[in-house]
Scaffold this active site. Sequence first.
Site, short mmCIF file in Angstrom:
data_model
loop_
_atom_site.label_atom_id
_atom_site.label_comp_id
_atom_site.label_asym_id
_atom_site.label_seq_id
_atom_site.Cartn_x
_atom_site.Cartn_y
_atom_site.Cartn_z
N HIS A 42 0.67 -1.40 -0.20
CA HIS A 42 -0.08 0.03 -0.07
C HIS A 42 0.99 1.50 0.12
O HIS A 42 0.61 2.16 -0.63
CB HIS A 42 -1.07 0.01 1.22
CG HIS A 42 -1.88 -1.00 1.49
ND1 HIS A 42 -1.77 -2.22 2.21
CD2 HIS A 42 -2.88 -1.32 0.80
CE1 HIS A 42 -2.79 -2.81 2.24
NE2 HIS A 42 -3.47 -2.55 1.29
N VAL A 181 4.43 -5.30 -4.84
CA VAL A 181 5.52 -5.47 -3.85
C VAL A 181 5.70 -6.92 -3.25
O VAL A 181 4.54 -7.25 -2.48
CB VAL A 181 5.43 -4.14 -2.75
CG1 VAL A 181 6.52 -4.61 -1.59
CG2 VAL A 181 5.40 -3.12 -3.19
N SER A 191 -2.65 -7.99 2.89
CA SER A 191 -3.49 -7.72 4.20
C SER A 191 -4.02 -9.17 4.93
O SER A 191 -3.87 -9.39 6.17
CB SER A 191 -4.59 -6.91 4.20
OG SER A 191 -4.20 -5.66 3.60
P1 AMP Z 1 -6.51 -3.45 -0.41
O1 AMP Z 1 -6.29 -2.65 0.65
O2 AMP Z 1 -6.13 -4.91 -0.18
O3 AMP Z 1 -7.93 -3.38 -1.06
O4 AMP Z 1 -5.35 -2.91 -1.56
C1 AMP Z 1 -5.51 -1.50 -1.67
C2 AMP Z 1 -4.79 -1.43 -2.98
O5 AMP Z 1 -3.18 -1.62 -2.62
C3 AMP Z 1 -4.91 -2.09 -4.19
O6 AMP Z 1 -4.98 -1.36 -5.12
C4 AMP Z 1 -3.95 -3.25 -4.22
O7 AMP Z 1 -3.81 -3.71 -5.54
C5 AMP Z 1 -2.78 -2.59 -3.58
N1 AMP Z 1 -1.71 -3.61 -2.96
C6 AMP Z 1 -2.16 -4.51 -2.13
N2 AMP Z 1 -0.86 -5.42 -2.01
C7 AMP Z 1 -0.13 -4.96 -2.65
C8 AMP Z 1 1.26 -5.25 -3.28
N3 AMP Z 1 1.78 -6.35 -2.42
N4 AMP Z 1 1.94 -4.58 -3.91
C9 AMP Z 1 1.43 -3.54 -4.55
N5 AMP Z 1 0.13 -3.06 -4.52
C10 AMP Z 1 -0.63 -3.60 -3.51
#
Ligand code: AMP
Length: 294
Positions: A42, A181, A191
Amino acid sequence: MNQAVPKVVTTIAQLREELASVRRAGKTVALVPTMGALHAGHLSLVHAAQTQCDFAVVSIYVNPSQFGPQEDFQRYPRTLENDLALLADCRTDLVFAPSNEEMYRPGHATWVEVGPLGELLEGACRPGHFRGVATIVLKLLNVVQPDAAYFGQKDYQQALVPRRMAADLDVPAAIRVCPIVREPDGLAMSSRNRYLSPAARQRALVLWQSLQLAGELIERGQRDRRAIAARMRERIEAVAGAQIDYIALVDPETLQPIEIISGRTLAALAVKIENTRLIDNCFLEPPPAVASAP
Ligand code: AMP
């Protein structure tokens, strides 16, 4: 380090008020939509947002409408205090952390219908998921009205669907996608990784390993989708407690299967390890065919 905790607003009215003065000052605005439980993945989006725009808004909202009835909405990690500390360290300008009542007011009845992109891969396993995603993303885009919104490639389809939606519905924000990442051993940060027991965490490495295997097979000249997917399946099934939802080798724009891989292809998979459903993906890029000598 140890920057002040960013300002947090919880209502759309407060958010609009804050952003009005930012815009009056002529600043460009970025939106980073998240569900919280933040990690370095994130934060990489926040960093990109700050580098490319003057003012970064991070939304933290666990959106109920994108979870199916049997999914983990109730137990999804909620760690606001820790999230704010992480965002303070990377100097986020503003956090929007609304309640469900604020985002879905009584009588809410309008939903974004996303079409075929929302029905494939994740959409096939999680019916209604992208209707919920697209609706909340559109609402966030409408309340923040950013110049650019930042998504991670980790949830490939969750970036593709808003890109389609923004193009179709004339949303002016640029939709930008940042690389995945990973942990040092290759596991994509998520998460949901915190649900994993130490043993399951080790087994979860098979997602990245099988994607790497696909890359190796391509390098060695294999081009047949079924053959590559079969080898990936074999690798994953060798891991105790791993249950495959899908292994896909698809066109990155249409998400339709590619039988013979000749250009940039998305390899994507979803696997349950014990009770935790994990996703990962990468691009496969076969080298261009060398023209044969005359
Ligand atoms: P989430 O909180 O899981 O809904 O993710 C929020 C944003 O963070 C989304 O656009 C995800 O694709 C991005 N995101 C989550 N994990 C990663 C990661 N490992 N690398 C890059 N972006 C991420």
